[in-house]
Design a protein around this motif. Structure first.
Motif, mmCIF file in Angstrom:
data_model
loop_
_atom_site.group_PDB
_atom_site.id
_atom_site.type_symbol
_atom_site.label_atom_id
_atom_site.label_comp_id
_atom_site.label_asym_id
_atom_site.label_seq_id
_atom_site.Cartn_x
_atom_site.Cartn_y
_atom_site.Cartn_z
ATOM 1 N N PHE A 205 -5.144 68.550 3.534
ATOM 2 C CA PHE A 205 -4.669 68.205 5.133
ATOM 3 C C PHE A 205 -3.367 67.351 5.294
ATOM 4 N N VAL A 206 -2.832 66.784 4.349
ATOM 5 C CA VAL A 206 -1.709 66.252 4.540
ATOM 6 C C VAL A 206 -0.496 67.089 4.937
ATOM 7 N N TYR A 207 -0.537 68.276 4.415
ATOM 8 C CA TYR A 207 0.514 69.275 4.769
ATOM 9 C C TYR A 207 0.404 69.581 6.194
ATOM 10 N N SER A 208 -0.797 69.661 6.833
ATOM 11 C CA SER A 208 -0.741 70.191 8.162
ATOM 12 C C SER A 208 -0.154 69.092 9.019
ATOM 13 N N LEU A 209 -0.480 67.899 8.537
ATOM 14 C CA LEU A 209 0.402 66.643 9.274
ATOM 15 C C LEU A 209 1.884 66.713 9.137
ATOM 16 N N LEU A 210 2.198 66.695 7.819
ATOM 17 C CA LEU A 210 3.632 66.722 7.619
ATOM 18 C C LEU A 210 4.408 68.049 8.547
ATOM 19 N N VAL A 211 3.748 69.290 8.462
ATOM 20 C CA VAL A 211 4.547 70.290 9.000
ATOM 21 C C VAL A 211 4.571 69.995 10.583
ATOM 22 N N LEU A 212 3.179 69.962 11.101
ATOM 23 C CA LEU A 212 3.152 69.760 12.474
ATOM 24 C C LEU A 212 4.047 68.679 12.931
ATOM 25 N N ARG A 213 3.942 67.390 12.432
ATOM 26 C CA ARG A 213 4.715 66.387 12.940
ATOM 27 C C ARG A 213 6.242 66.596 12.852
ATOM 28 N N THR A 214 6.363 67.348 11.703
ATOM 29 C CA THR A 214 7.980 67.570 11.823
ATOM 30 C C THR A 214 8.591 68.485 12.605
ATOM 31 N N SER A 215 7.649 69.374 13.023
ATOM 32 C CA SER A 215 7.779 70.508 13.957
ATOM 33 C C SER A 215 8.159 69.938 15.327
ATOM 34 N N TYR A 216 7.086 69.085 15.752
ATOM 35 C CA TYR A 216 7.365 68.265 17.135
ATOM 36 C C TYR A 216 8.509 67.617 17.165
ATOM 37 N N LEU A 217 8.753 66.735 16.158
ATOM 38 C CA LEU A 217 9.969 66.021 16.092
ATOM 39 C C LEU A 217 11.358 66.657 16.417
ATOM 40 N N PHE B 233 21.173 58.623 18.937
ATOM 41 C CA PHE B 233 19.908 58.937 18.181
ATOM 42 C C PHE B 233 19.768 58.756 16.678
ATOM 43 N N ALA B 234 21.210 58.190 16.316
ATOM 44 C CA ALA B 234 21.323 57.980 14.904
ATOM 45 C C ALA B 234 19.920 57.428 14.338
ATOM 46 N N PRO B 235 19.534 56.232 14.945
ATOM 47 C CA PRO B 235 18.371 55.621 14.013
ATOM 48 C C PRO B 235 17.221 56.621 14.174
ATOM 49 N N ALA B 236 17.026 57.073 15.041
ATOM 50 C CA ALA B 236 15.832 58.347 15.192
ATOM 51 C C ALA B 236 15.867 59.340 14.177
ATOM 52 N N VAL B 237 17.237 59.828 14.027
ATOM 53 C CA VAL B 237 17.400 61.020 13.297
ATOM 54 C C VAL B 237 17.285 60.286 11.718
ATOM 55 N N ALA B 238 17.686 59.136 11.683
ATOM 56 C CA ALA B 238 17.689 58.738 10.330
ATOM 57 C C ALA B 238 16.208 58.701 9.777
ATOM 58 N N ALA B 239 15.310 58.088 10.880
ATOM 59 C CA ALA B 239 13.928 57.752 10.451
ATOM 60 C C ALA B 239 13.348 59.287 10.260
ATOM 61 N N ALA B 240 13.654 60.138 11.075
ATOM 62 C CA ALA B 240 12.928 61.476 10.611
ATOM 63 C C ALA B 240 13.292 61.954 9.568
ATOM 64 N N VAL B 241 14.698 61.930 8.861
ATOM 65 C CA VAL B 241 15.103 62.505 7.854
ATOM 66 C C VAL B 241 14.213 61.787 6.477
#
Lengths: 299, 299, 299, 299, 299
Positions: A205-217, B233-241
């Motif tokens: 399940f964790v992959y769905s979360l990771l992929v979807l959240r990264t896509s939205y971000l 956006f730097a902190p946001a991008v750093a957090a996302a990465v």
């Protein structure tokens, strides 16, 4: 499963069947509008902070990695499921030949092959969560009884083994035949357990979360990068990116569960029919018609 | 293992269960604050050296390569572990059928199937490092004795072989039956040894070092690249990465050890129960209930 | 093989054991100094030609491709080697059960199991190029004799087959038992030949050349790209890139030869001990202690 | 196959053996000169159109994809070929043990093992397109006769089967032995057919076209991108890129055909010798010496 | 299948056979002209919105991912198909040896081998959708009868099993021989079912849509990015990108359906001939000539 001749270019660009566009159209629109809004606000109201497009690339690569991994895993599951059913079809035909060889024509052989056709339907019912008892009972009168067990297809295989035991005790099945047919049943049981594994152990399940959240971000930050990199094309590029990422995601969702009754799911009904045909032809009976696609979809 | 229906969008974005966010939240926060600090110092106190974002890309690609490799290797281990247990389940059912065929109903068959259920629990105990002797002893009175051996599940299989030897000497098991059942036991032993291999040979330690050190290096240099590329956006991008890289890392850590009692670990208890059901149904006894997920987690 | 509990963050960043840093520290330093030199010359002495960082990316992608390929190939070899030894362990246990079943307790069974333990040591000696004759002779008095043959472990297996032939001629081993045990020996021989294949057929030499030369080219041109892209960070980035590329290269070198007595090599001694334990327990003897890691390393 | 100890750094950078540099040196030089020409024309004669380096990246990624795919496919073929020969070696040894077990010492066993050594040479001759009849005839007098058939190694296996049939008819080979030896021969035939498949079905020709054409296109456009991105380094970067792309291409060409008598080809002669040794030791004869590398190359 | 010696450089660049250029030339031209049009409009008529090239890179990476995935899946299918036919060839030869061993020379053996040659042609006819009844009937008079069944090749295998049953009932085939030959037929049936799986389960249709639509989107936006990044080279770069993307797509289309009578399809006719040769040589008859490539294409 969608069965189509290779469509023409126009068809390929316009066709909606099997496409995942309808399911993600909302999100594509939303991100296009969001990109448009960011663009308009930045140009006419207040300067928004910009992100350089290579900064997006940093985790664009990572996102591609996630999506690619999940897509590969989902496709491998789909293809393994198809292989396991192909194995069942081959085993059904081999059981037809081997019962002929070791049991000869007679009621025992008929009972084995009918039990196998019933097994196929009970297996399909278990995997798809539909009621296949009637279809199984048309071949094997004991099917409703099997269906009351914890694992109906396994009960069907045990019933076949009971037939073999009786034949062996009556001296009509040699030691060698016993072993050959027992191995065939074990092969069938292994393919069955493989299908159950695919049905009960999805991708974590964790992959769905990771992929979807990264896509939205990614899609939320992207418009701030597109302001100066794509200008008037920003909404188009945002929509294209959303199409690509959410589209691949939706495909993975569908292939991850290969037994579901979805457009790209496996045609379990049609494959059960192939097993029925194998059983009928082995017994010298008139085989049923193979299933045909309805509106390009084989169920 | 987490068992959930496909959640809605909102759920998917907010759900914490199965998410690795809680475990890496500290690092995400730390790198976001570090990026903010770098940004503020550069703007208001003293100009810091800048790194161009494509220079980051140079080893961003390499880092993605490492993370992708480690993730694939971990997932492959998890999936192989699940396959081996699926093999055990199929073998348990086949042993049920084959003892029926070659031994017939009777105490020997019951001893074999009970021994197998005991084996499953001892195997689970060995893999997870928990005490499964009581659960095994409920099926096989010799389980505590086996548990005192170097390799308890192997002792359980040897005890089954001793039953078969006694039957063969008493003339109640044919040569062919001996061989068929011996092969079945070997298949079970092979799956057992495969699980032991996964449990005792993790991905080489050096990869953890390489991935983690590169991730930290990357996240430490990144803020100096974001100053001019992402602005506010730097902190946001750093957090996302950080989320992407440390998140994938945490998932790999968890899947690398598929037998641990973690959220994304394999449901060994539930699979042992499936084997118990197979044994009970083969012996015509009332099977126990399958295990159900508790709060969405199947243990 | 390094056996560690998951270390804390601090440990993970500082630990040197299993790390490849010591082996590549010289090159990391050299490239950092080279980058510093280029930077100082360019700023204070004479303007050097610059390379844009995206131009580096062109073959940075290709280099990642090479490194990734070689790393995957090396890891697959390491994992296949571990699987083959896992197969040997499972086969040793199955031979214990099957000799019990088909030969019963007695000197022949003891000779087979002792021969197998001798085989394991001779196999280990062949693979690692160490003298394992004494360890083998402790189990099998004929081991020194086998060791004089072209392929000592194969000679050990032939000696086991001679025992079986004698039993068969004496009427103490059925046809079926002959075949079952012969197949087990063939499985063992296949795993042995697989290990020999891994030991004698490394990844084609040309890949080492291609990867190493490209890495050096890349690291030599990189500083000219970092002058304007990383400023004062140039030495740090150059060091990080060298760490990533040469580090992965060093890991691949080590895993490519899984049987060598290296930090990340396979624990052949410990696995031979597992086989000894299986032989001892099968024969009802007191098994030796399993090997424990010494300073976190299992040999 | 090139057999070398891990060379020192200097050796690794200078060594020409096994290197593909000699074969692609012309192209590397040509593209370096072309880049120099473009640079000189642009600076001193007439401004040429420039291409931005990221525009190169667009299909640089695609080109890496092609090269990576083709390289993986070629390496997989090479490794599968080595596995199949490893299988033949293991089968040769197992046949030695199993003929001992089921046939006992005698002329029939000798005929089988000699036939197998002959088979190995005929198989080698077929794969490499060389004349191996003399080498085969040294073991099996019927080899020249087999060599006149459509598929000489298959004829050799049929001759072995004829020996077994005669033994069975004379009552010197049990049913079980017949089956065990027949399965062994089938395993050998499967490995043989696998090698034939690799020899007769290369990677589809279209990939060579696609990869080579894309590489040339890329290297022809690249200098126009390097003018402003690499300055005086342009020829060096162009040469490095040509080295990387054409070098990988040349490696793939070589590994794609694993049986050819090339530097990185498989050592068929040495592996045939290993099979001869197995046959000789099984028959208790003085085994020949293993082949040694000549100038670091094992043929 | 195209069979060529490695062509010279000039040939490789000019050859059209096996090339996919003719099939995609229209699209390459169209996108080159479109890029030219965009360039001319932007320079001489009205400034068009520009897209920065890194913005293209964002989904260029994703597109490469899709194309790479689809290409790998298609190649794997092609190669699996070739492996399955290689398996059939090996099984045909093994059947030749095993009928010699277990049936001896005689009409039954001839019937089995003739039936197998007929099976191969019926199988080919089913896979390629061509009429192979005449070719099959040349070997097996019952082939037209089989051809009227739902699955003609399966009917051919059942007929072989009927021959074995008759031999067994007449006491001319031992228990062991029955089992050995039954397993061989099952192996053949499994390879047959594998080919049917490949023929009836293409890669999910949704991938074609996703890849093609993304390719078109990409090529439509690209010219707006090339205006300032490639200048006068814009049409050339657009053409090269279209060549790369649509070319790989066309290759995948062809390999996805390995049994079709296409330039890169498998040479089913030639492989059937290899099986005919195996059958003829096993029966001691004059074997037919192997098929030769016609104009470099083996059908």
């Amino acid at each position: 499963m969608i069965v189509r001749d290779t469509p023409s270019l126009i068809q390929l660009l316009l066709v909606m069947q099997g496409s995942i566009v309808p399911r993600i159209a909302g999100r594509i629109m939303a991100f296009a509008l969001f990109a448009l809004g960011v663009l308009l606000v930045d140009r006419h109201i207040v300067a928004l902070p910009h992100v350089s497009i290579p900064a997006m690339g940093v985790f664009g690569v990572a996102l591609s990695l996630f999506l690619g991994f999940r897509n590969n895993a989902a496709y491998d599951r789909w293809w393994e499921a198809r292989k396991l059913w192909g194995q069942l079809i081959a085993d059904a035909r081999s059981l037809g030949r081997e019962t002929q060889l070791f049991l000869g024509a007679g009621p025992a052989r008929a009972a084995v092959m009918e039990g196998l056709a019933g097994f196929a339907h009970l297996h399909r019912g278990w995997l798809r969560g539909t009621d296949a008892i009637a279809a199984a009972a048309a071949w094997d009168p004991a099917a409703p009884d099997h269906a009351s067990r914890r694992n109906p297809p396994d009960a069907a295989l045990r019933a076949i083994a009971a037939v073999l035991r009786a034949e062996a005790e009556a001296g009509r099945l040699s030691d060698m035949g016993q072993r050959a047919l027992a191995e065939r049943l074990s092969g069938i049981a292994l393919a069955q357990a493989g299908c159950e594994r695919l049905a009960s152990a999805p991708i974590p399940f964790v992959y769905s979360l990771l992929v979807l959240r990264t896509s939205y971000l990614y899609c939320l930050i992207l418009p701030f990068a597109l302001i100066e990199n794509a200008g008037g094309f920003a909404p188009a590029v945002a929509a294209a990116v959303a199409y690509v990422f959410f589209g691949l995601n939706a495909v993975s969702d569908e292939l991850e569960h290969p037994f579901r009754d979805a457009a790209n799911g496996l045609p379990l009904d049609a494959m059960c029919r192939v097993i029925e045909i194998a059983a009928a032809e082995a017994l010298g009976r008139e085989p049923p018609e193979p299933l045909r696609p309805v509106d390009g979809v084989l169920s």
